[in-house]
Motif scaffolding. Structure first.
Motif, PDB file in Angstrom:
ATOM      1  N   LEU A 199       0.838  -1.206   0.000  1.00 45.42           N
ATOM      2  CA  LEU A 199       0.000   0.000   0.000  1.00 45.42           C
ATOM      3  C   LEU A 199       0.873   1.256   0.000  1.00 45.42           C
ATOM      4  N   LYS A 200       1.922   1.267   0.805  1.00 49.60           N
ATOM      5  CA  LYS A 200       2.833   2.414   0.841  1.00 49.60           C
ATOM      6  C   LYS A 200       3.525   2.601  -0.504  1.00 49.60           C
ATOM      7  N   PHE A 201       3.859   1.497  -1.150  1.00 46.63           N
ATOM      8  CA  PHE A 201       4.489   1.552  -2.467  1.00 46.63           C
ATOM      9  C   PHE A 201       3.546   2.200  -3.484  1.00 46.63           C
ATOM     10  N   ILE A 202       2.284   1.797  -3.455  1.00 42.90           N
ATOM     11  CA  ILE A 202       1.300   2.369  -4.378  1.00 42.90           C
ATOM     12  C   ILE A 202       1.079   3.845  -4.074  1.00 42.90           C
ATOM     13  N   GLU A 203       1.018   4.191  -2.795  1.00 41.31           N
ATOM     14  CA  GLU A 203       0.843   5.593  -2.403  1.00 41.31           C
ATOM     15  C   GLU A 203       2.000   6.449  -2.917  1.00 41.31           C
ATOM     16  N   LYS A 204       3.200   5.913  -2.866  1.00 38.99           N
ATOM     17  CA  LYS A 204       4.383   6.662  -3.298  1.00 38.99           C
ATOM     18  C   LYS A 204       4.372   6.937  -4.792  1.00 38.99           C
ATOM     19  N   TYR A 205       4.017   5.928  -5.594  1.00 39.39           N
ATOM     20  CA  TYR A 205       4.092   6.079  -7.043  1.00 39.39           C
ATOM     21  C   TYR A 205       2.764   6.422  -7.707  1.00 39.39           C
ATOM     22  N   GLY A 206       1.677   6.396  -6.944  1.00 46.04           N
ATOM     23  CA  GLY A 206       0.402   6.851  -7.477  1.00 46.04           C
ATOM     24  C   GLY A 206      -0.420   5.805  -8.189  1.00 46.04           C
ATOM     25  N   ARG A 207       0.201   5.122  -9.127  1.00 47.27           N
ATOM     26  CA  ARG A 207      -0.510   4.107  -9.900  1.00 47.27           C
ATOM     27  C   ARG A 207       0.508   3.083 -10.370  1.00 47.27           C
ATOM     28  N   VAL A 208       0.278   1.816 -10.070  1.00 44.56           N
ATOM     29  CA  VAL A 208       1.253   0.786 -10.426  1.00 44.56           C
ATOM     30  C   VAL A 208       0.559  -0.406 -11.068  1.00 44.56           C
ATOM     31  N   ALA A 209       1.326  -1.155 -11.821  1.00 46.06           N
ATOM     32  CA  ALA A 209       0.842  -2.374 -12.465  1.00 46.06           C
ATOM     33  C   ALA A 209       1.239  -3.589 -11.628  1.00 46.06           C
ATOM     34  N   PRO A 210       0.507  -4.683 -11.744  1.00 43.07           N
ATOM     35  CA  PRO A 210       0.857  -5.905 -11.011  1.00 43.07           C
ATOM     36  C   PRO A 210       2.293  -6.350 -11.250  1.00 43.07           C
ATOM     37  N   LYS A 211       2.790  -6.172 -12.470  1.00 39.80           N
ATOM     38  CA  LYS A 211       4.168  -6.578 -12.786  1.00 39.80           C
ATOM     39  C   LYS A 211       5.169  -5.815 -11.937  1.00 39.80           C
ATOM     40  N   GLU A 212       4.888  -4.543 -11.666  1.00 40.53           N
ATOM     41  CA  GLU A 212       5.798  -3.746 -10.845  1.00 40.53           C
ATOM     42  C   GLU A 212       5.804  -4.234  -9.408  1.00 40.53           C
ATOM     43  N   VAL A 213       4.632  -4.578  -8.892  1.00 38.68           N
ATOM     44  CA  VAL A 213       4.548  -5.128  -7.533  1.00 38.68           C
ATOM     45  C   VAL A 213       5.290  -6.455  -7.473  1.00 38.68           C
ATOM     46  N   SER A 214       5.110  -7.264  -8.492  1.00 39.64           N
ATOM     47  CA  SER A 214       5.791  -8.558  -8.564  1.00 39.64           C
ATOM     48  C   SER A 214       7.306  -8.398  -8.545  1.00 39.64           C
ATOM     49  N   GLU A 215       7.828  -7.453  -9.331  1.00 39.45           N
ATOM     50  CA  GLU A 215       9.268  -7.241  -9.423  1.00 39.45           C
ATOM     51  C   GLU A 215       9.846  -6.631  -8.149  1.00 39.45           C
ATOM     52  N   VAL A 216       9.210  -5.567  -7.658  1.00 37.06           N
ATOM     53  CA  VAL A 216       9.738  -4.848  -6.500  1.00 37.06           C
ATOM     54  C   VAL A 216       9.758  -5.716  -5.255  1.00 37.06           C
ATOM     55  N   PHE A 217       8.719  -6.535  -5.078  1.00 40.30           N
ATOM     56  CA  PHE A 217       8.610  -7.344  -3.863  1.00 40.30           C
ATOM     57  C   PHE A 217       9.026  -8.795  -4.070  1.00 40.30           C
ATOM     58  N   ASP A 218       9.570  -9.086  -5.274  1.00 41.87           N
ATOM     59  CA  ASP A 218      10.068 -10.425  -5.582  1.00 41.87           C
ATOM     60  C   ASP A 218       8.987 -11.485  -5.356  1.00 41.87           C
ATOM     61  N   LEU A 219       7.830 -11.233  -5.967  1.00 42.58           N
ATOM     62  CA  LEU A 219       6.685 -12.134  -5.858  1.00 42.58           C
ATOM     63  C   LEU A 219       6.352 -12.738  -7.215  1.00 42.58           C
ATOM     64  N   THR A 220       5.665 -13.859  -7.195  1.00 40.76           N
ATOM     65  CA  THR A 220       5.096 -14.363  -8.439  1.00 40.76           C
ATOM     66  C   THR A 220       3.943 -13.446  -8.817  1.00 40.76           C
ATOM     67  N   MET A 221       3.571 -13.449 -10.083  1.00 40.16           N
ATOM     68  CA  MET A 221       2.439 -12.628 -10.510  1.00 40.16           C
ATOM     69  C   MET A 221       1.164 -13.047  -9.786  1.00 40.16           C
ATOM     70  N   GLU A 222       1.028 -14.343  -9.538  1.00 42.70           N
ATOM     71  CA  GLU A 222      -0.155 -14.842  -8.836  1.00 42.70           C
ATOM     72  C   GLU A 222      -0.231 -14.268  -7.419  1.00 42.70           C
ATOM     73  N   SER A 223       0.891 -14.267  -6.713  1.00 45.10           N
ATOM     74  CA  SER A 223       0.918 -13.733  -5.353  1.00 45.10           C
ATOM     75  C   SER A 223       0.674 -12.229  -5.346  1.00 45.10           C
ATOM     76  N   ALA A 224       1.266 -11.531  -6.314  1.00 45.85           N
ATOM     77  CA  ALA A 224       1.065 -10.079  -6.410  1.00 45.85           C
ATOM     78  C   ALA A 224      -0.400  -9.758  -6.642  1.00 45.85           C
ATOM     79  N   MET A 225      -1.043 -10.511  -7.522  1.00 47.51           N
ATOM     80  CA  MET A 225      -2.456 -10.279  -7.808  1.00 47.51           C
ATOM     81  C   MET A 225      -3.327 -10.575  -6.593  1.00 47.51           C
ATOM     82  N   GLU A 226      -2.967 -11.591  -5.827  1.00 47.86           N
ATOM     83  CA  GLU A 226      -3.733 -11.935  -4.623  1.00 47.86           C
ATOM     84  C   GLU A 226      -3.658 -10.809  -3.591  1.00 47.86           C
ATOM     85  N   LEU A 227      -2.458 -10.263  -3.382  1.00 48.53           N
ATOM     86  CA  LEU A 227      -2.297  -9.180  -2.421  1.00 48.53           C
ATOM     87  C   LEU A 227      -3.007  -7.915  -2.887  1.00 48.53           C
ATOM     88  N   LEU A 228      -2.916  -7.609  -4.173  1.00 47.47           N
ATOM     89  CA  LEU A 228      -3.615  -6.442  -4.708  1.00 47.47           C
ATOM     90  C   LEU A 228      -5.127  -6.620  -4.609  1.00 47.47           C
TER      91      LEU A 228
END
Length: 250
Positions: A199-228
């Motif tokens: 959430l803090k990451f999204i607040e900082k950058y304003g708008r992010v894609a699942p791929k960015e969350v996956s890369e920054v937090f070293d997650l699979t796309m499936e895990s990133a989508m679940e958290l989002l």
């Protein structure tokens, strides 16, 4: 070390679409817009960021060069380096998924004002030729280094050593280069992949894609989508369908 930092990207740009030809991707001629649209979709499958390729059908009769948007970025840098980065991001978003014609001065100044830059100063630095002069200095440097393709990444250590990477690269390759240049001086930032930090990451950058969350937090796309998805359900963020993918914002 932040995965969204530490790299400078430079590219061979399009001076005039009428005479441009990319032999490796077979792009050029009267149906260039169809070819570029297809190339964008193919590239999106690899880099994972959303695109709306229909933008090229929208601008096919007026678009001539990528230079104007790049010159606008140079104008933004005269005002504020950090805001210029936000401006560059907004131009990329606007072209990629909002189908905006970022070669137009009115679109550029609207986006510049949106991120906090002074519209009139942007216009002045473009119309005076000041920004264009700096842009051509950048092109001159690229050519002196033999850079002819997109993307190309120049990575420089604090002591001036450099490594250039050509073409699409995954983060692991960048990590290898960082260690080559910095060795034991490199201290990776330990990031906890939970809802609060995302959430803090999204607040900082304003708008992010699942791929960015996956890369920054070293997650699979499936895990990133679940958290989002969990954050959407709680009402902390909202998801927006854009082009062939999604963006999430607070």
């Amino acid at each position: 070390m932040n995965r969204r930092q530490a790299v400078k990207k430079v590219a061979f740009l399009v001076a005039d679409m009428k005479t441009f030809y990319d032999a490796s991707n077979n792009i050029g001629g009267p149906e260039w817009y169809k070819q570029v649209a297809l190339h964008w979709l193919e590239a999106s499958e690899r880099h994972g960021m959303p695109v709306d390729e229909k933008v090229f059908y929208d601008v096919k009769d007026e678009f001539r060069s990528t230079y104007p948007a790049s010159i606008a970025f140079k104008a933004a840098e005269f005002q504020d380096k950090e805001l210029a980065k936000k401006f560059l991001r907004r131009m990329r978003e606007s072209a990629s998924v909002e189908r905006k014609a970022i070669h137009r001065l009115d679109v550029q100044t609207n986006l510049a004002e949106e991120v906090g830059l002074d519209r009139e100063q942007i216009i002045g630095d473009i119309e005076s030729g000041r920004a264009e002069k700096e842009f051509f200095e950048d092109l001159k440097e690229c050519r002196s280094r033999g850079i002819t393709g997109f993307p190309t990444f120049l990575i420089r250590s604090p002591d001036g050593r450099e490594i250039i990477l050509h073409g699409y690269q995954g983060f692991k390759r960048f990590e290898q280069v960082f260690y080559t240049l910095l060795g034991d001086d490199l201290k990776p930032l330990q990031v906890v992949a939970d809802e609060n930090t995302i959430l803090k990451f999204i607040e900082k950058y304003g708008r992010v894609a699942p791929k960015e969350v996956s890369e920054v937090f070293d997650l699979t796309m499936e895990s990133a989508m679940e958290l989002l998805g969990s954050l959407v359900e709680k009402g902390s963020i909202k998801g927006e369908r854009v082009g062939n993918g999604f963006f999430y914002s607070v």
